[in-house]
Scaffold this motif. Structure first.
Motif, short mmCIF file in Angstrom:
data_model
loop_
_atom_site.label_atom_id
_atom_site.label_comp_id
_atom_site.label_asym_id
_atom_site.label_seq_id
_atom_site.Cartn_x
_atom_site.Cartn_y
_atom_site.Cartn_z
N PHE A 68 2.45 16.71 11.93
CA PHE A 68 1.64 16.83 13.12
C PHE A 68 0.18 17.18 12.47
O PHE A 68 -0.86 16.15 11.98
N THR A 69 0.25 17.56 10.56
CA THR A 69 -0.90 17.91 10.50
C THR A 69 -1.87 16.03 9.84
O THR A 69 -2.66 16.25 9.54
N HIS A 70 -0.33 15.90 8.85
CA HIS A 70 -0.97 14.26 7.87
C HIS A 70 -0.95 13.62 9.42
O HIS A 70 -1.79 13.00 9.22
N GLY A 71 -0.52 13.42 10.35
CA GLY A 71 -0.81 12.77 11.48
C GLY A 71 -1.97 12.74 12.51
O GLY A 71 -2.62 11.72 12.48
N LEU A 72 -2.90 14.38 12.43
CA LEU A 72 -4.09 14.33 12.72
C LEU A 72 -4.62 14.60 12.23
O LEU A 72 -5.99 13.71 12.95
N GLY A 77 2.53 11.44 10.54
CA GLY A 77 2.51 12.31 9.97
C GLY A 77 3.93 11.63 8.41
O GLY A 77 3.88 12.19 7.79
N GLU A 78 4.55 10.58 8.71
CA GLU A 78 5.78 10.18 7.65
C GLU A 78 5.26 9.82 6.23
O GLU A 78 4.03 8.87 7.21
N PRO A 79 5.23 9.71 5.46
CA PRO A 79 4.88 9.27 3.98
C PRO A 79 3.90 7.99 3.71
O PRO A 79 5.41 7.01 4.18
N GLY A 80 3.21 7.37 3.68
CA GLY A 80 2.92 5.78 3.27
C GLY A 80 3.09 5.20 5.05
O GLY A 80 3.07 4.26 5.02
N VAL A 132 1.23 3.42 7.72
CA VAL A 132 -0.15 2.28 8.41
C VAL A 132 0.58 1.61 9.79
O VAL A 132 1.40 1.77 10.38
N ASP A 133 -0.52 2.39 10.48
CA ASP A 133 -0.63 1.66 11.80
C ASP A 133 -1.02 0.28 12.20
O ASP A 133 -1.91 -0.34 11.94
N ARG A 134 0.22 -0.27 12.49
CA ARG A 134 -0.14 -1.30 12.18
C ARG A 134 -0.06 -2.39 13.28
O ARG A 134 1.02 -3.05 14.08
N ALA A 137 -0.06 -9.42 0.94
CA ALA A 137 -1.38 -9.68 2.68
C ALA A 137 -1.21 -8.31 3.28
O ALA A 137 -2.73 -8.16 3.74
N ASP A 138 -0.23 -8.13 3.62
CA ASP A 138 0.01 -6.57 4.10
C ASP A 138 -0.91 -5.89 3.87
O ASP A 138 -1.36 -4.62 4.13
N ALA A 139 -0.72 -5.82 2.52
CA ALA A 139 -1.51 -4.27 1.99
C ALA A 139 -3.01 -5.00 1.87
O ALA A 139 -3.60 -3.53 1.96
N LEU A 140 -3.38 -6.40 1.72
CA LEU A 140 -5.40 -6.28 1.11
C LEU A 140 -5.11 -5.86 3.36
O LEU A 140 -6.76 -5.06 2.80
N VAL A 141 -5.02 -6.08 3.89
CA VAL A 141 -4.96 -5.40 5.27
C VAL A 141 -5.36 -4.35 5.59
O VAL A 141 -6.05 -3.68 6.00
N THR A 142 -4.23 -3.51 5.06
CA THR A 142 -4.23 -1.97 5.28
C THR A 142 -5.23 -1.23 4.07
O THR A 142 -6.34 -0.84 4.66
N GLU A 143 -6.37 -2.67 2.56
CA GLU A 143 -6.38 -1.45 2.50
C GLU A 143 -8.50 -2.16 3.22
O GLU A 143 -9.39 -1.46 3.43
N CYS A 144 -8.53 -3.53 4.34
CA CYS A 144 -10.00 -3.34 4.99
C CYS A 144 -9.94 -2.75 5.72
O CYS A 144 -10.83 -2.19 6.18
N VAL A 145 -8.41 -1.75 6.44
CA VAL A 145 -8.37 -1.41 7.50
C VAL A 145 -8.79 0.68 7.27
O VAL A 145 -10.13 1.02 7.95
N ILE A 146 -8.68 0.66 6.18
CA ILE A 146 -9.28 1.56 4.91
C ILE A 146 -10.83 1.44 4.78
O ILE A 146 -11.98 3.31 5.42
N TYR A 147 -11.28 0.50 4.46
CA TYR A 147 -13.33 0.71 4.87
C TYR A 147 -13.24 0.36 5.96
O TYR A 147 -15.32 1.04 6.00
N ILE A 148 -13.23 -0.08 7.25
CA ILE A 148 -13.30 -0.42 8.24
C ILE A 148 -13.56 1.62 8.62
O ILE A 148 -14.34 1.61 9.57
N ARG A 149 -12.57 2.12 8.80
CA ARG A 149 -11.91 3.56 8.83
C ARG A 149 -13.00 4.70 8.51
O ARG A 149 -13.72 5.29 8.75
N ASN A 150 -14.20 4.43 6.76
CA ASN A 150 -14.67 4.21 6.78
C ASN A 150 -16.57 3.87 6.66
O ASN A 150 -17.77 4.58 6.10
N GLY A 151 -15.82 2.92 8.19
CA GLY A 151 -17.67 2.37 8.10
C GLY A 151 -17.83 1.03 7.90
O GLY A 151 -19.30 1.10 7.97
N ALA A 152 -17.35 0.60 6.79
CA ALA A 152 -17.98 -1.05 6.36
C ALA A 152 -17.96 -2.00 7.59
O ALA A 152 -17.37 -1.52 8.23
#
Length: 397
Positions: free
Chosen positions: A168-172, A257-260, A262-264, A286-301
């Motif tokens: 729950f903590t990781h998921g939140l 909350g599961e390790p690894g 990714v909200d695909r 390709a999936d790893a590249l898009v996942t990195e894009c999501v992290i940037y987006i969540r950080n406000g890029a």
């Protein structure tokens, strides 16, 4: 909280120093392991700082003033006795790691992540080295005997409860990015049903942070390890008083909350498909590249920054392909649950939002949201790709 944060910083420093030392010596830091492994033999090889870390992690009292040699000998007595109490902060995952090594007589050739191995070593439970010429992980004989005396049934419910708290903590924090300590406690209690003793939860959480390395404590609470602009996210969340935290279900949080995890989203999958249609690239890359894009987006890029990031990894030869990328980035941005928006996606907060199925079909027509102002980009506005042209004359064309 402050003391625990300092422990995290100190651990990061030691891990960085270890990696640098391994790089300088070609990785030749593996000692020979003699099985059965002697705890005393392992401990006397450690530095005073490493012994102090073990003492601190196991909350062993009355030995802090001892010299290195005496501290090592004292820990030989204390570590096996501290194991039963430590297991009350474990989940099933960590118990099974130790069990698999114990049933093999105290040695395993199955290696684990450096961070997770460091977790066990910094508690005096497992040590890495070479055995029969191969990399291995060994459990000291004194720890093995203490572990074998434990009754799993005494811990089963504890492991289950701890695992739920941790997930729950990781998921939140996966979805919200940052939560104050009070917010986190209230939410975990709401979803889990009970926290019992608050100090018990904190003990479980601190151990999970150091093992899973997914979240980080800060001066006001906790945040996702991928969050790079904590202060800005805090300010953005606090400024949106009219928006409550997105109401996730229990299953959504447990899954996240599961390790690894990714909200695909459909937009994530569509972006992966777009890349693979235009480039010879594996799904995983390709999936790893898009996942990195999501992290940037969540950080406000901004979309232009995300496009620049993509250009660092693949050549974009023509304007048509650039427009395709910008359309995919826009759709991904609008469909991503964002830390600035308290777990909502821009689509969900848009007055004209449409069902996900329609968004998938009309992805090429997706509105672009300026990630700085959170406003829709009009056709006469400057294009967010950074070209200097109007949006209608560039990526919207």
């Amino acid at each position: 909280m402050f003391f625990f944060t300092e422990r995290m910083k100190e651990m990061d420093k030691r891990q960085s120093a270890k990696k640098q030392s391994e790089a300088n010596t070609g990785g030749a830091l593996w000692p020979e392991l003699t099985v059965p492994l002697s705890l005393a033999d392992r401990l006397v090889r450690l530095s005073k700082g490493e012994l102090t870390e073990i003492r601190t992690n196991l909350e062993i009292k009355g030995v802090s003033s001892l010299k290195k040699q005496d501290l090592a000998l004292a820990l030989v007595q204390h570590i096996p006795d501290a194991l039963p109490g430590l297991l009350h902060k474990f989940d099933e995952t960590r118990y099974q790691v130790m069990k698999q090594i114990a049933v093999r007589g105290g040695v395993s050739y199955t290696m684990m992540d450096d961070e997770q191995l460091s977790y066990f070593t910094s508690r005096g439970l497992l040590f890495a080295g070479l055995h029969n010429g191969k990399p291995a992980v060994a459990m000291p004989q004194e720890v093995l005997e203490s572990f074998q005396r434990l009754n799993y049934s005494d811990y089963r419910e504890c492991f289950k409860q701890n695992a739920e708290w941790i997930k729950f903590t990781h998921g939140l924090l996966y979805y919200y990015g940052h939560l104050s300590e009070e917010e986190l406690l209230n939410l975990v209690e709401r979803y889990a049903g009970t926290l019992g003793d608050e100090y018990e939860y904190h003990g479980v959480l601190e151990e999970a942070i150091l093992f899973y390395m997914q979240i980080v404590p800060d001066s006001r609470g906790y945040h996702n390890r991928s969050l790079s602009n904590l202060k800005q996210v805090q300010q953005e969340q606090e400024s949106r008083l009219s928006i409550s935290l997105y109401p996730f279900t229990k299953n959504q949080l447990l899954e996240a909350g599961e390790p690894g995890f990714v909200d695909r989203t459909p937009m994530h999958k569509a972006f992966v498909d777009f890349i693979r249609r235009n480039y010879s690239i594996s799904f995983e890359n390709a999936d790893a590249l898009v996942t990195e894009c999501v992290i940037y987006i969540r950080n406000g890029a901004m979309p232009s920054f995300v496009l620049q990031f993509i250009r660092q990894h693949m050549e974009i030869h023509d304007l048509e392909l650039t427009r395709g990328f910008m359309s995919s980035i826009a759709a991904l941005s609008n469909g991503t649950r964002q830390w600035f928006l308290k777990g909502y996606s821009p689509n969900e907060l848009s007055a004209g939002s449409q069902p996900t199925a329609v968004l998938q079909q009309e992805q090429a027509k997706a509105d672009v949201i300026d990630m700085k102002s959170r406003a829709k980009v009009g056709r006469n506005d400057p294009c967010p790709c950074g070209s200097g042209k109007k949006f209608k004359k560039c990526c919207a064309g």
